[in-house]
Design a protein around this motif. Structure first.
Motif, PDB file in Angstrom:
ATOM      1  N   GLU A 180       0.818  -1.218   0.000  1.00  0.00           N
ATOM      2  CA  GLU A 180       0.000   0.000   0.000  1.00  0.00           C
ATOM      3  C   GLU A 180       0.846   1.260   0.000  1.00  0.00           C
ATOM      4  O   GLU A 180       0.446   2.282  -0.556  1.00  0.00           O
ATOM      5  N   ARG A 181       2.028   1.169   0.621  1.00  0.00           N
ATOM      6  CA  ARG A 181       2.926   2.322   0.643  1.00  0.00           C
ATOM      7  C   ARG A 181       4.363   1.829   0.474  1.00  0.00           C
ATOM      8  O   ARG A 181       4.727   0.746   0.956  1.00  0.00           O
ATOM      9  N   VAL A 182       5.167   2.643  -0.214  1.00  0.00           N
ATOM     10  CA  VAL A 182       6.568   2.290  -0.475  1.00  0.00           C
ATOM     11  C   VAL A 182       7.445   3.498  -0.177  1.00  0.00           C
ATOM     12  O   VAL A 182       7.134   4.631  -0.568  1.00  0.00           O
ATOM     13  N   LEU A 183       8.543   3.228   0.518  1.00  0.00           N
ATOM     14  CA  LEU A 183       9.628   4.195   0.660  1.00  0.00           C
ATOM     15  C   LEU A 183      10.754   3.746  -0.244  1.00  0.00           C
ATOM     16  O   LEU A 183      11.249   2.621  -0.109  1.00  0.00           O
ATOM     17  N   TYR A 184      11.124   4.601  -1.209  1.00  0.00           N
ATOM     18  CA  TYR A 184      12.335   4.336  -1.980  1.00  0.00           C
ATOM     19  C   TYR A 184      13.457   5.146  -1.340  1.00  0.00           C
ATOM     20  O   TYR A 184      13.286   6.329  -1.016  1.00  0.00           O
ATOM     21  N   ILE A 185      14.628   4.501  -1.183  1.00  0.00           N
ATOM     22  CA  ILE A 185      15.773   5.161  -0.573  1.00  0.00           C
ATOM     23  C   ILE A 185      17.039   4.724  -1.310  1.00  0.00           C
ATOM     24  O   ILE A 185      17.257   3.529  -1.528  1.00  0.00           O
ATOM     25  N   ASP A 186      17.849   5.690  -1.750  1.00  0.00           N
ATOM     26  CA  ASP A 186      19.075   5.355  -2.467  1.00  0.00           C
ATOM     27  C   ASP A 186      20.028   4.555  -1.590  1.00  0.00           C
ATOM     28  O   ASP A 186      20.050   4.716  -0.359  1.00  0.00           O
ATOM     29  N   THR A 187      20.837   3.720  -2.233  1.00  0.00           N
ATOM     30  CA  THR A 187      21.779   2.872  -1.505  1.00  0.00           C
ATOM     31  C   THR A 187      22.849   3.677  -0.778  1.00  0.00           C
ATOM     32  O   THR A 187      23.384   3.218   0.234  1.00  0.00           O
ATOM     33  N   ASP A 188      23.162   4.890  -1.249  1.00  0.00           N
ATOM     34  CA  ASP A 188      24.199   5.699  -0.590  1.00  0.00           C
ATOM     35  C   ASP A 188      23.599   6.592   0.502  1.00  0.00           C
ATOM     36  O   ASP A 188      23.983   7.757   0.660  1.00  0.00           O
TER      37      ASP A 188
ATOM     38  N   ARG B 123      19.312  14.605   3.761  1.00  0.00           N
ATOM     39  CA  ARG B 123      20.385  15.589   3.938  1.00  0.00           C
ATOM     40  C   ARG B 123      21.545  15.230   3.021  1.00  0.00           C
ATOM     41  O   ARG B 123      22.177  14.189   3.161  1.00  0.00           O
ATOM     42  N   MET B 124      21.824  16.111   2.071  1.00  0.00           N
ATOM     43  CA  MET B 124      22.887  15.896   1.088  1.00  0.00           C
ATOM     44  C   MET B 124      24.023  16.884   1.320  1.00  0.00           C
ATOM     45  O   MET B 124      23.814  17.959   1.905  1.00  0.00           O
ATOM     46  N   PRO B 125      25.249  16.561   0.867  1.00  0.00           N
ATOM     47  CA  PRO B 125      26.403  17.430   1.147  1.00  0.00           C
ATOM     48  C   PRO B 125      26.221  18.873   0.699  1.00  0.00           C
ATOM     49  O   PRO B 125      26.650  19.796   1.400  1.00  0.00           O
ATOM     50  N   TYR B 126      25.588  19.100  -0.451  1.00  0.00           N
ATOM     51  CA  TYR B 126      25.483  20.469  -0.938  1.00  0.00           C
ATOM     52  C   TYR B 126      24.591  21.339  -0.056  1.00  0.00           C
ATOM     53  O   TYR B 126      24.621  22.575  -0.126  1.00  0.00           O
ATOM     54  N   LEU B 127      23.795  20.704   0.822  1.00  0.00           N
ATOM     55  CA  LEU B 127      22.914  21.462   1.702  1.00  0.00           C
ATOM     56  C   LEU B 127      23.647  22.020   2.921  1.00  0.00           C
ATOM     57  O   LEU B 127      23.103  22.875   3.629  1.00  0.00           O
TER      58      LEU B 127
ATOM     59  N   GLY C  49      26.468  12.140  -4.784  1.00  0.00           N
ATOM     60  CA  GLY C  49      27.597  12.679  -5.526  1.00  0.00           C
ATOM     61  C   GLY C  49      28.953  12.363  -4.952  1.00  0.00           C
ATOM     62  O   GLY C  49      29.979  12.584  -5.611  1.00  0.00           O
ATOM     63  N   VAL C  50      29.010  11.819  -3.727  1.00  0.00           N
ATOM     64  CA  VAL C  50      30.300  11.572  -3.087  1.00  0.00           C
ATOM     65  C   VAL C  50      31.071  10.469  -3.804  1.00  0.00           C
ATOM     66  O   VAL C  50      32.284  10.557  -3.984  1.00  0.00           O
ATOM     67  N   ALA C  51      30.368   9.421  -4.233  1.00  0.00           N
ATOM     68  CA  ALA C  51      31.032   8.290  -4.887  1.00  0.00           C
ATOM     69  C   ALA C  51      31.323   8.564  -6.361  1.00  0.00           C
ATOM     70  O   ALA C  51      32.209   7.940  -6.951  1.00  0.00           O
ATOM     71  N   ILE C  52      30.578   9.499  -6.974  1.00  0.00           N
ATOM     72  CA  ILE C  52      30.760   9.779  -8.395  1.00  0.00           C
ATOM     73  C   ILE C  52      32.116  10.430  -8.629  1.00  0.00           C
ATOM     74  O   ILE C  52      32.461  11.432  -8.006  1.00  0.00           O
ATOM     75  N   GLY C  53      32.910   9.848  -9.506  1.00  0.00           N
ATOM     76  CA  GLY C  53      34.226  10.392  -9.819  1.00  0.00           C
ATOM     77  C   GLY C  53      35.284  10.079  -8.777  1.00  0.00           C
ATOM     78  O   GLY C  53      36.428  10.549  -8.892  1.00  0.00           O
ATOM     79  N   ASN C  54      34.924   9.313  -7.750  1.00  0.00           N
ATOM     80  CA  ASN C  54      35.906   8.940  -6.725  1.00  0.00           C
ATOM     81  C   ASN C  54      36.274   7.479  -6.935  1.00  0.00           C
ATOM     82  O   ASN C  54      35.503   6.589  -6.593  1.00  0.00           O
TER      83      ASN C  54
END
Length: 225
Positions: free
Chosen positions: A64-72, A176-180, A198-203
């Protein structure tokens, strides 16, 4: 009792490694709030793995309800149930538009899709954390072309802009993301969900990312998971 689910995507070696450090916190949270936990690591015919988020529509056939949450993302042990926070008739997500100008990318996408950019209200939601219910299944319909403008995020924002579901704007504590950090006082770890967007991208050294995650978990008192 409502059937609840939490879903995430694990894509590629870097995120597989990150998941070893983040998923235990998400699993604990799922258990705490009475939700099933689903990890997608195979992709149902999508050109880009990020579009696996569209399979939320399939989950909503069962839940009935879903929370999607990124792996990072790590979840603070003190986090209350987000399902109690977001009204059931609302689509819950964090509105980035006061902090990030997405017009340069989003307006051309709307035009490419044959839509009038002047119909857009300017809101732009981060899709790393989303709370949805069965009323929102059509937001996750498959496009004829998978546009790569912030991966699937801009496509989902087009659907939000055109279908106009009742939105619930999540507080930055829930995504809460780093750019905030430059926009808010207080520690980033005062949040319920900390998102390493964005922390893992390009690292190329994933150990630097996982070391930061472990440092933050230690600050929360999460050591033996």
């Amino acid at each position: 009792m409502m059937k609840l689910a939490i879903a995430t995507i694990t894509c590629g070696a870097i995120y597989e490694e990150i998941s070893k450090h983040t998923h235990p916190t998400i699993k604990s949270y799922a258990k705490k709030i009475g939700a099933d936990f689903h990890v997608w690591n195979q992709f149902d015919g999508h050109a880009m793995p990020h579009y696996q988020k569209l399979e939320i529509s399939t989950l909503l056939e069962t839940y009935e309800r879903v929370l999607y949450i990124d792996t990072d993302i790590i979840v603070n042990p003190s986090a209350p149930s987000i399902f109690d926070h977001v009204p059931v008739d609302c689509f819950g997500a964090f509105d980035e538009s006061p902090y990030q100008d997405r017009r340069i990318h989003f307006v051309p996408l709307m035009r490419e899709m044959g839509l009038d950019p002047f119909s857009w209200n300017g809101e732009y939601y981060n899709t790393g954390v989303m709370v949805v219910s069965s009323a929102h299944r059509t937001i996750f319909s498959r496009p004829s072309v998978e546009f790569n403008i912030f991966y699937e995020q801009s496509y989902l924002n087009v659907n939000i802009a055109t279908q106009r579901p009742k939105m619930f704007k999540l507080h930055h504590q829930w995504n809460r993301m780093p750019y905030l950090d430059q926009n808010f006082f207080g520690s980033r770890l005062d949040s319920y969900f900390h998102h390493y967007a964005g922390v893992a991208i390009g690292n190329p050294d994933v150990s630097q990312v996982t070391a930061l995650i472990e440092k933050d978990l230690h600050a929360w008192g999460v050591i033996n998971r």
